[in-house]
Every structure is written in C-alpha cells, then in structure tokens.
Design a protein around this motif. Structure first.
Motif, short mmCIF file in Angstrom:
data_model
loop_
_atom_site.label_atom_id
_atom_site.label_comp_id
_atom_site.label_asym_id
_atom_site.label_seq_id
_atom_site.Cartn_x
_atom_site.Cartn_y
_atom_site.Cartn_z
N LEU A 104 -60.63 -22.44 -4.23
CA LEU A 104 -60.90 -22.69 -2.82
C LEU A 104 -60.06 -23.86 -2.31
O LEU A 104 -59.54 -23.81 -1.18
N SER A 160 -67.49 -15.46 -6.15
CA SER A 160 -68.56 -16.46 -6.05
C SER A 160 -69.93 -15.82 -6.26
O SER A 160 -70.80 -16.40 -6.88
N LEU A 200 -65.50 -22.17 3.76
CA LEU A 200 -65.49 -21.12 2.73
C LEU A 200 -66.17 -21.60 1.44
O LEU A 200 -66.78 -20.82 0.73
N PHE A 201 -66.05 -22.90 1.15
CA PHE A 201 -66.70 -23.45 -0.04
C PHE A 201 -68.21 -23.27 0.06
O PHE A 201 -68.91 -23.21 -0.95
N ALA A 210 -69.76 -20.94 2.15
CA ALA A 210 -70.14 -19.54 2.22
C ALA A 210 -70.17 -18.95 0.81
O ALA A 210 -70.90 -18.00 0.55
N SER A 211 -69.36 -19.51 -0.10
CA SER A 211 -69.36 -19.06 -1.50
C SER A 211 -70.61 -19.56 -2.18
O SER A 211 -70.83 -20.76 -2.30
N LEU A 212 -71.44 -18.61 -2.64
CA LEU A 212 -72.75 -19.00 -3.17
C LEU A 212 -72.64 -20.00 -4.32
O LEU A 212 -73.32 -21.02 -4.34
N ALA A 213 -71.76 -19.71 -5.29
CA ALA A 213 -71.76 -20.52 -6.51
C ALA A 213 -71.37 -21.97 -6.22
O ALA A 213 -71.92 -22.90 -6.80
N THR A 214 -70.40 -22.19 -5.33
CA THR A 214 -70.01 -23.57 -5.02
C THR A 214 -71.01 -24.21 -4.06
O THR A 214 -71.23 -25.42 -4.12
N ASP A 215 -71.62 -23.40 -3.20
CA ASP A 215 -72.59 -23.99 -2.27
C ASP A 215 -73.75 -24.63 -3.03
O ASP A 215 -74.27 -25.68 -2.62
N VAL A 216 -74.15 -24.02 -4.15
CA VAL A 216 -75.27 -24.58 -4.91
C VAL A 216 -74.97 -26.04 -5.27
O VAL A 216 -75.84 -26.91 -5.17
N HIS A 217 -73.73 -26.30 -5.65
CA HIS A 217 -73.38 -27.67 -6.01
C HIS A 217 -73.19 -28.57 -4.77
O HIS A 217 -73.56 -29.74 -4.77
N LEU A 218 -72.61 -28.00 -3.71
CA LEU A 218 -72.19 -28.84 -2.58
C LEU A 218 -73.27 -29.04 -1.53
O LEU A 218 -73.24 -30.02 -0.77
N ASN A 219 -74.23 -28.12 -1.46
CA ASN A 219 -75.28 -28.20 -0.46
C ASN A 219 -76.01 -29.55 -0.56
O ASN A 219 -76.30 -30.03 -1.64
N TYR A 232 -68.12 -33.59 -3.64
CA TYR A 232 -67.89 -32.85 -4.88
C TYR A 232 -68.26 -33.71 -6.09
O TYR A 232 -68.75 -33.22 -7.09
#
Lengths: 329, 541
Positions: A39, A98, B371-372, B374-383, B448
């Motif tokens: 990304l 993702s 986009l980071f 909207a991407s589920l896997a990265t959102d878990v960390h970034l939310n 991050y």
C-alpha cells in the motif's frame, strides 16, 4: 526493490531514533506488514506521479504573456476509461489480498489457549483459567495460539497490541474475542485504543511473551490460587444455582452437565449453540433463553454478579461439559 | 461567458453599500449578505477550534504532557473535533461560498427561499452558541464521536448541551440543502442547462443531497443519546438494556457521508480554480460531474468501515471493505481529470491556484492512505491510531480547508470588490503547505508505529515524531493567521478589482464587483458551455 526501499527508510529512521514500525512479534504481523508495504508503494507511486506531472505542466505550460491563448485539447474517452479501470483493478487486487489475510487472521485455531480479559475504567484485568490474575500485564507463551475472551465492565475499550498487529473492541454486555500466536519473546506494549474517559491514555500495560518453560514456571509460581472453574463452582453454590441446576434437583431446571458447546432448541423456536454469550444471557435475563419445557421460575441475576464472577461461572459450566465427555464413557 | 445582455452601469451601488446598519445585515434576505454572515460565524468557530488544536499540539511536546491534566486535554480534543466538524467544515464552503455563488453562477437573483436562508443562519448560530457556551463553561470530554455508553451514562461533562447544539445546527444544514436543491432545479437562467452548469454547482447539488438525506439521521442519533443521558431510557448502554454498537451504526451513517459534505464542495471549488488559472475547459466534464454524484451515493453505504474492529461480522466487514474501495474510484477520476486539465494550458500561479494545486496533491495522499483503512487486514492495526488522524486531516485540512482558502481567495475580489496583496497570499499558501505536511505526515508514521489517538500522555519513544508534528502545527497556525490580516486589510485598502480580475469564465464574473443586490440588471441568457475559454485559432462555440 521494495526491500531496498524499506532498508533505506529504516536506517534513516534508526539514525534519528524514530520508530517506523512496532516489533514484528506475532504469526500474522509479517503478512500485515507486507500488505502495508504494498500500500505504501502504491501511495508513493501515485503521489509521485501526480506531483511530477503537476510540476512538469506547471513549468512547461506556465503563462508566458498576459494575452496568451492556449490551444484546444479534447477530452479523451480512452484516458477516462484507463484511469477508471486501472485503479479499479488495483482495488480488486488489494481487496482480495487484504480480505483473505483478514479472514485468516480473524478465526482462532481450535486448539487455542484461552485467557480472559475484563476492561474497566482504567485498567485491564486479565484472568488465566488456571487461576492467576494480572492487572495491566499479560503473560503468554511463545509459539502457541492464544485466544482472548474479553468484555467490559463499563464503557467501550479496545485491546490493542501493536507488536502483534491485533486489535479488538471490548464492549460492555457482550464477549468479543481476539487471538494471536507470539513469535518472539520479549515485552510489548498493550494499549487501550478506544477513547474511554479521563485516564484513557493510562489504560496501558505490557505483554510478556515467555518460553513455554518460563510460562509454566510463571503459572505455577506466585500465590496458589484456585482455577477459574473452581472459583465458579463456589459461586455456583453461593448463589444457590445448584438447588435447581443439578440432575439431583428433581427436574426443575435443565442440568448443566455436558451442556456447553451443544446446540439447543430454545422455547422461542430458535436453535443456538450454548456458548459464553448464551450462558451469560441465561443468567442475566433467563426468560429470553429457555431450554426445554421448564417453568419460567429462574430469577434474574442482573446486578448481583460482576463480570469477573460471570466468567468464573461460565468456566465452571464449561468444566461440567468436559467432565461428562471424559467420565461418561 | 458572453451573454450579450446589458450589465448595470457602474453606479456604485452594490449589495454591501445598498443600506447600512446592523439591522440591514441581521434581517437581510440577500444570499450574498447571508453568505457573509456565515463567513464571519464560521471564521470565529475556526479560530476557537484552531486554538484548541494548537494547545493540544503544545501539550504533546512532552510524553508526560506539557500543559494540562488528562481531563483538560480530553476536553481540548473534543472541542477541537466538535467545533471543526459540525460548526466549521460542514457549513464552510456550502454556507459561505455556496450561498454567495449559487445564484450568481446560475444567473438567478437569489436562492429559491431567501427567508428560509436567513432562518437557517439563525438556526446555525443558535447551535453554535450553545456549543461554544458548553465548551467554555466546563467543556465536553467525549470526543466528537460521542460514543456511548461513555457519553450517555459515564461522562460528567456538558454532553447534553453540546449534543443539543449539534442537533440544532443540523436543521440549518437541512434547510440550506433544501434551498440549494430547489434553487438549482428551478432558478437556472434561460439556456443554463444541466450540462452547462459550472462543476461547483454540481458539487453543491451532490452536497445538498447528503445534507437533506443524512442530517436527519445524526439529529435522531444525538436525540436518542440525550434521551439515554437525561432520562436513562435504555438505548445504547447494555446495563439499561441498550446496544452500544447501535449508536456507532447510526452515527457513521451520517458522519461518513458528512466527510463528503466537507470534501465535495472543495472538489467543486478546485474545478473552478484549475480551469480559470490554466484558461482551459475542464478535462472530462461529465466524468467530473458524475463522479460527484456517485461519491454522494456510495458515501451512504460505507459507514461500516469505521467499525471493522468492533466485532461486526466478517461478512459485513467484507461488504463494507469492497464498497469503501469503490468510493476511491470516482475520487481518483477527479484527480486525474484536474491534472489533465493543466495539459497545454496557460497556467498562472496566483494564490488561489497554489491552494488548488496544493489541494490536488494533498487530497491524493489523503485518498490513497484511505486504501490502508479500506483494507481489512491493515485497518485492524491502524484503526484508532494516529494513522487515522493523519489520513482524515489530509482529506479535511489538506483537502477541504485548502479548497476553502483557495475559494475565498478566488472570489474575494467578487465578494468585496477589492484585491488583496497576491505576494503575501502566495507566501501564506506556501507556509500553509509546509506547515500542514510537517504537522500531519509524521502522524502516519506514529500510527503505524502503534501510537493510539486521543492519548494525553504517551510512551517516550514517540516523542521525536510528536515534536515534529507540534512544530508543524505552529507553522500552520501562522499560515492561517496571515490571510486573516491581509484580507481584512484589503477590504479597505485593496485595489478595486473590477468585474473579472482573473479573466475567468462564469456568470458571476460578468456582473459588478461587488455585485448589486439583484445580482444582474437583466437575467443573462446562456449560450455556451462552462469554461468556454478562448482557444488558439478562434473562439470556441
């Protein structure tokens, strides 16, 4: 190329003592980092592209005289379609990558070690099934999947371990779960990531990842405590649950032996598996989840049982389930 | 646009000097004066919200917190969020430039319902005054998101009064949206067909749709919150029989579209600026116009991406993820079209253009970092981390506020009839750009690295990045102060602007600066497309 780029950034950051990413300490962390890197690459590529084009046009097509009249250009359907379709395809790739990663990360393996978490303003209570309790500290063994079952005693909190790339809201009135498999021993940050009031930023702690032998020693050490199920058993008799919920009680209420994990037909007609949420509901608002043809005589225990006791009672009911499986042969 | 009609002679009477006195302003039905009333109101709100932000950043210079107790810090960021979102960003471009420009751009004498327009301003300042009062007399500590059960049964701050302020101000949005929709449908000058409308009008139309459809939901939501808080009716807190996630669904059902209420008008402004300062027709008019509408529509079905870590089902997460990716497409289309508009243009770099290009660049980063999330896997960390804070400030400040500043600078000569010193304006724009990036870029890295947002104190390893961000905030603050000074100065001492100082197309530039109360002596007849700038080898038809 990507790796080289990351190396460059990391060495620069190390020079300036800036943390660029948390430690990579769980089985899923690397996958999340790879997606993050992709990304970042996409973001850099398009930002640089747009900025360069703008700068190029700014210089090349700068107004040279006040009366300058530019030539006509025509909109191009080809270009419009190109810059609609190419980003769409990239989004499809990102979505599939993702989402598959997320689905894989969302489901705890069946053989996970279970630990219980209660969030309250402003601390984390951790309870191990074997008995030990901790506050704002979580000891876990390396290399084993660990499943946390979590609830809140007051407002919404969020259990966040950056080094594991995991996070889940901890809500009052329901159980949420989260799992991870540590891959590195050490001490890692534990944060509350959902604003929960005055001392939200002090609702933090440490996760200690230990070797299995250290972990076993840690569990065995300290004060001798009863297991959660044993504590639950004491509560079970203290609240008088046993006067109805045992096979000897004369059929006034369902026996709890072997109940956990089984699908049950409720009086509402719905069929539900007996899990933590259902046991909790049965204790707090019994009439909403009645099994079999028993009379609705059970009183509510709302306000009498706190979240910690609830988890102990559930652990006891669970232990009855396994008792049947082993003894019933 | 050449319309061939007679424009009123330069008699010197315009909407500003047509009559004097405080009453002539407070009881005006003139859309231009109402636009200015809004401009003054939201500027005050911006200053209050901005001061809260600067104090927060100063506090965060030290890991242990340099200035306040955590309780005060929490009130600071809540005030900042609530004021900036509900009382600055949401009304910013629509209520000021929208009010001022919509009738001028479509060739009308006023909006469809002038009295309703004035009413909406009174409704707005009532809400704003309540929110300000609550903030100054004790404050509120729930964050702008008001998540219960904290906000309903736990917080000891002025939640009810602030919620009432938000509730009331919402009606102002609904009235304004309604007014604009009817105005754009019914008041267009002869010949001003839908596809001749300036893109600013399309953007305002899309925004108005969200105002009308979305705002009632937030009104209901804060009403229910008040019901639980004051009367203990169990709606959101499970201990009294409620569901805490219900609030989040309702809240984001409005508040995600609200993000587009803030950014769509900005996109409209940028379309006007990019064309005017490159003397070009917009590239892909219909694509830009329809992307506004599709953004407005999709924005209503992406709210669940704020809730990926609340425990909503995996399948709900997948659906909201794919829809969130979808909203990226029309945004990308706009960026590419603005960039392509510059191609072979005749580009000049007065201050409004600098803001517009700044918008395109920063919005690109803001959009891509979405986009980071909207991407589920990265959102878990970034939310819930500073990554979120950085992302939405790139969109809201790098995008919406940049566009607002650009628009104010572009139409200032029309609004006041005076020019401001372009040199200072360009310096201010550059300072804003540098200060903005220094403030918010480090926050992506902080996020991050794992630093949660809304932390009054934080682990020491995050200090360097926090200090950078705080330094940036003070530069940004200066960047916003300079225009306040020279714009005020220009109202008295600026050079007279004339009708069309930029050589821009659009009906608003055919009339006097400042325009007369009735806008046009004679309603213009439109015979050409928007942005019909002359091209080499003859005039376009």
């Amino acid at each position: 190329m990507m790796g080289f780029f990351q190396f460059g950034i990391n060495s620069l950051a190390a020079l300036m003592d800036i943390p660029m990413q948390p430690p990579v300490a769980s089985s899923i962390a690397e996958g999340v980092d790879q997606l993050y890197l992709l990304l970042t690459g996409i973001t850099l590529f398009f930002s640089v592209l747009i900025f360069s084009i703008i700068f190029y046009f700014m210089i090349k097509y700068r107004r040279r005289s006040e009366g300058e009249v530019p030539p006509e250009t025509h909109s191009s359907l080809f270009l419009e379609l190109a810059w609609t379709i190419i980003p769409s395809l990239m989004c499809v790739v990102l979505f599939v990558w993702s989402s598959s990663l997320y689905i894989r990360n969302a489901r705890p393996p069946a053989a996970s070690t279970e630990i219980f978490v209660i969030g309250k303003q402003w601390m984390w209570h951790i309870q191990h099934p074997e008995g030990p309790r901790e506050i704002n500290e979580l000891h876990v063994p390396i290399g084993v999947p660990v499943k946390l079952t979590m609830t809140s005693q007051d407002v919404i909190h969020d259990f966040y371990i950056p080094a594991f790339r995991v996070k889940k809201d901890v809500l009052p009135g329901r159980y949420s779960s989260l799992w991870f498999q540590p891959t590195q021993t050490g001490t890692f940050h534990l944060f509350c990531a959902q604003y929960c009031g005055t001392n939200h930023s002090e609702m933090i702690g440490w996760v200690y990842v230990m070797t299995p032998t250290d972990y076993a020693a840690w569990l065995a050490g300290g004060e001798k405590t009863e297991s959660m199920a044993q504590q639950g058993e004491r509560l079970f008799s203290q609240f008088g649950c046993g006067s109805c919920h045992t096979p000897e009680a004369g059929g006034r209420a369902p026996s709890l032996v072997g109940l956990y994990g089984k699908p049950q037909k409720l009086q509402s007609g719905e069929t539900r598996v007996v899990d933590e949420a259902l046991i909790r509901q049965a204790i707090l608002v019994p009439n909403t989840v009645r099994i079999g043809n028993f009379e609705p005589i059970m009183p509510t225990y709302q306000g009498q049982i706190d979240e910690e006791q609830m988890l102990q009672l559930i652990a006891y009911v669970k232990s009855l389930g396994s008792a049947e499986r082993t003894n019933g042969q | 646009m050449s319309t061939g009609q007679e424009i009123p002679a330069e008699s010197g009477v315009n909407y500003l000097n047509a009559n004097y006195g405080i009453k002539s302003w407070l009881l005006t039905f003139d859309h231009k004066r109402i636009g200015l009333l809004y401009l003054v109101s939201i500027t005050i709100m911006f200053i209050v919200g901005g001061m809260a932000a600067v104090l927060m950043r100063l506090h965060l210079v030290e890991p242990q917190g340099a200035l306040f107790e955590p309780e005060t810090y929490n009130k600071m960021f809540s005030t900042h969020g609530i004021i900036m979102v509900f009382f600055f960003l949401v009304p910013s471009i629509p209520a000021t430039l929208g009010n001022f420009l919509i009738p001028l751009m479509i060739g009308a004498r006023d909006v469809a319902f002038p009295k309703l327009n004035l009413l909406s301003w009174y409704v707005f300042i009532t809400g704003a005054a309540l929110a300000l009062f609550a903030t100054l007399s004790g404050g509120v500590d729930t964050g702008w998101t008001f998540y219960p059960p904290y906000s309903s049964l736990y917080s000891h701050s002025n939640v009810t009064v602030v919620a009432l302020g938000v509730f009331i101000a919402g009606f102002s949005s609904i009235l304004t949206g309604l007014n604009f929709i009817v105005t754009i449908h019914k008041m267009r000058a002869p010949g001003m067909t839908w596809f001749r409308l300036p893109l600013f009008i399309w953007a305002m139309y899309a925004t108005s749709l969200i105002f009308v459809l979305g705002t009632p939901v937030i009104a209901i939501t804060v009403f229910l919150l008040g019901l639980e808080r004051v009367l203990h009716v169990g709606i959101f807190d499970p201990s009294v029989g409620g569901d805490p996630l219900l609030f989040q669904h309702l809240f984001w059902f409005y508040s995600h579209p609200a993000v587009y209420i803030m950014i769509l008008p900005g996109m409209g402004v940028v379309s006007e600026l990019v064309t005017a300062f490159s003397r070009k027709k917009i590239f892909g008019y219909s694509f830009v116009a329809f992307s506004s509408l599709s953004i407005a529509v999709i924005s209503f079905v992406v709210w669940g991406h704020h809730m990926f870590v609340t425990g909503q089902s995996i399948y709900a997460g997948l659906v909201f993820s794919v829809l969130s990716f979808l909203v990226a497409i029309p945004s990308a289309v706009k960026v590419f079209n603005w960039t392509a508009t510059l191609y072979r243009g005749s580009i000049s770099y007065q201050a409004p253009m600098l803001y517009a290009l700044g918008f395109v660049g920063l919005f690109t980063i803001g959009g891509l970092t979405g986009l980071f999330l909207a991407s589920l896997a990265t959102d878990v960390h970034l939310n819930g981390t500073y990554f979120i804070v950085a992302h939405f400030h790139y969109v809201m400040v790098g995008g919406a506020v940049m566009a607002f500043m650009g628009g104010i600078h572009f139409w200032w000569p029309k609004i006041t009839g005076r020019m401001y010193p372009d040199y200072w304006a360009r310096i201010a724009a550059a300072i804003v750009f540098v200060g903005f990036n220094l403030t918010f870029f480090p926050q992506f890295i902080l996020g991050y690295a794992g630093m949660p947002r809304r932390y009054a104190i934080y682990p020491a390893e995050f200090q360097v990045l926090n200090v950078m961000s705080s330094a940036g905030a003070s530069i940004l603050g200066i960047g916003y102060l300079i225009p306040l000074i020279y714009l005020t100065w220009s109202m008295r001492y600026g050079k007279p602007a004339g009708r069309n100082p930029w050589g821009a197309k659009g009906l608003e530039w055919t009339t006097l600066s400042p325009p007369p109360t009735e806008n046009f002596e004679e309603i213009p007849i439109v015979t050409e497309d928007a942005y019909n700038y002359p091209v080499a080898g003859g005039t376009r038809v």
